[in-house]
Write an enzyme that holds these catalytic residues in place. Structure first.
Site, PDB file in Angstrom:
ATOM      1  N   TYR A 155      16.320  -7.405  25.755  1.00 33.64           N
ATOM      2  CA  TYR A 155      15.074  -6.463  25.098  1.00 33.64           C
ATOM      3  C   TYR A 155      14.726  -6.941  24.119  1.00 33.64           C
ATOM      4  O   TYR A 155      15.239  -6.546  23.006  1.00 33.64           O
ATOM      5  CB  TYR A 155      15.750  -4.892  25.663  1.00 33.64           C
ATOM      6  CG  TYR A 155      15.201  -4.906  26.984  1.00 33.64           C
ATOM      7  CD1 TYR A 155      15.260  -5.327  28.172  1.00 33.64           C
ATOM      8  CD2 TYR A 155      15.719  -3.470  27.505  1.00 33.64           C
ATOM      9  CE1 TYR A 155      15.697  -5.116  29.777  1.00 33.64           C
ATOM     10  CE2 TYR A 155      16.426  -3.152  28.781  1.00 33.64           C
ATOM     11  CZ  TYR A 155      16.461  -3.934  29.680  1.00 33.64           C
ATOM     12  OH  TYR A 155      16.700  -3.614  30.754  1.00 33.64           O
ATOM     13  N   PHE A 204      13.704  -0.047  38.305  1.00 32.25           N
ATOM     14  CA  PHE A 204      12.647   0.247  38.404  1.00 32.25           C
ATOM     15  C   PHE A 204      13.025   1.806  39.643  1.00 32.25           C
ATOM     16  O   PHE A 204      12.333   0.880  40.771  1.00 32.25           O
ATOM     17  CB  PHE A 204      12.185  -0.748  39.430  1.00 32.25           C
ATOM     18  CG  PHE A 204      10.812  -1.529  40.061  1.00 32.25           C
ATOM     19  CD1 PHE A 204       9.984  -0.186  39.258  1.00 32.25           C
ATOM     20  CD2 PHE A 204      10.483  -1.729  40.889  1.00 32.25           C
ATOM     21  CE1 PHE A 204       7.958  -0.589  39.706  1.00 32.25           C
ATOM     22  CE2 PHE A 204       9.222  -2.258  41.498  1.00 32.25           C
ATOM     23  CZ  PHE A 204       8.716  -2.136  40.529  1.00 32.25           C
ATOM     24  N   PRO A 205      12.982   2.906  39.102  1.00 35.45           N
ATOM     25  CA  PRO A 205      13.625   3.859  39.978  1.00 35.45           C
ATOM     26  C   PRO A 205      11.979   4.306  40.980  1.00 35.45           C
ATOM     27  O   PRO A 205      12.309   4.884  41.851  1.00 35.45           O
ATOM     28  CB  PRO A 205      14.162   5.333  39.366  1.00 35.45           C
ATOM     29  CG  PRO A 205      13.478   4.791  37.817  1.00 35.45           C
ATOM     30  CD  PRO A 205      13.382   2.959  37.530  1.00 35.45           C
ATOM     31  N   GLY A 257       2.842   1.219  45.845  1.00 34.55           N
ATOM     32  CA  GLY A 257       2.276   0.626  47.062  1.00 34.55           C
ATOM     33  C   GLY A 257       1.951   1.923  48.008  1.00 34.55           C
ATOM     34  O   GLY A 257       1.588   3.049  47.353  1.00 34.55           O
TER      35      GLY A 257
END
Length: 293
Positions: free
Chosen positions: A68, A213-214, A218
């Site tokens: 990161y 990516f909890p 959409g």
């Protein structure tokens, strides 16, 4: 629902942690669908404020990785939180290289993994890493050599617990034959559930499951949908309900939502106080996997 879990059977951590990936901004001019995480945030003071506020709000697990911002995220954590409180748990990852803003590649050479762990120790300003996770399994090297390198660090007293990322049940079993596995970090959320068998297995084994990516984006989150309806019923936000569903889904689930926003940080952490009814949980669980993606 319990509000804490025992990581590695001994480290008590809150059920919602903080992931530092989102601190690094997206690079302009590149594919927006790829997490670039290439440079440290321009506003270091704001990033440090988010990290400190997370701890003030009760978060005691901070998740990062050597890739990161090419290690600069580690330095931000140290600037914000070192010397660390006794209850703070730092989790990091090695085993993925990030040679350009759009490239993420596994690299599991055992000597490289050990070197990166040493660099993490220096940047984080710790004598021992609480949780060191293999970022990706590299198919070019035997799994036992990669996990064995991490086990060597445990033996040397430089790492406390070992975790894995993006793995199958079979790979967890193979790694656990070499060294105890304390955590698994796979992609998983309300509409992306290909890791269901891993969620079930880790729960049965008492292994922490850290979904990256909890919170999915959409159409499932649109007004008039199940998620929005339940959020309205609870006086919560769709993001909070998504996180609450994860916490209900497994007793060893430990979401690590990341953000560079203080307001979003407080919203995420407040999700731990939301209690879904059986009916609400079932309605959310019935949302089709992949909905709106």
């Amino acid at each position: 629902m319990t509000t804490t879990l025992q990581l590695g059977g001994e480290l008590e951590v809150g059920r919602i942690g903080y992931g530092t990936m989102r601190l690094a901004p997206q690079e302009p001019g590149f594919d927006a669908a790829i997490f670039h995480v290439w440079r440290a945030p321009a506003d270091r003071k704001a990033a440090i404020a988010v990290l400190r506020r997370a701890v003030e709000l009760g978060v005691n697990l901070i998740d990062t990785a050597d890739a990161y911002a090419l290690g600069e995220t580690d330095e931000l954590i140290a600037d914000a939180l070192a010397p660390y409180r006794d209850d703070i748990v730092i989790a990091t990852k090695v085993g993925a290289v990030h040679p350009s803003p759009t490239e993420w590649l596994p690299l599991g050479h055992p000597a490289y993994l050990r070197q990166q762990a040493e660099l993490c120790l220096r940047r984080l300003r710790v004598d021992r890493i609480d949780l060191l996770q293999l970022h990706r399994i590299d198919p070019d090297y035997p799994l036992e050599d990669q996990v064995g390198a991490l086990a060597q660090l445990v033996t040397e007293g430089k790492v406390r617990h070992i975790g894995l990322s993006e793995v199958s049940v079979e790979q967890i079993r193979a790694a656990a034959a070499i060294v105890p596995i304390a955590s698994v970090q796979n992609l998983y959320n309300l509409t992306h559930r290909t890791a269901e068998d891993v969620v079930e297995y880790t729960a049965a084994q008492g292994i922490a499951f850290l979904p990256w990516f909890p919170v999915a984006a959409g159409a499932h989150a649109a007004a008039g949908g199940v998620l929005a309806d339940i959020a309205a019923e609870l006086g919560a936000t769709p993001v909070q309900v998504s996180l609450a569903w994860l916490l209900r889904r497994s007793p060893t689930m430990l979401p690590i939502p990341g953000t560079a926003s203080l307001a979003h940080l407080e919203e995420n952490i407040a999700a731990a106080r939301i209690e879904l009814s059986d009916s609400q949980f079932e309605r959310l669980s019935a949302i089709a996997a992949g909905a709106g993606e």
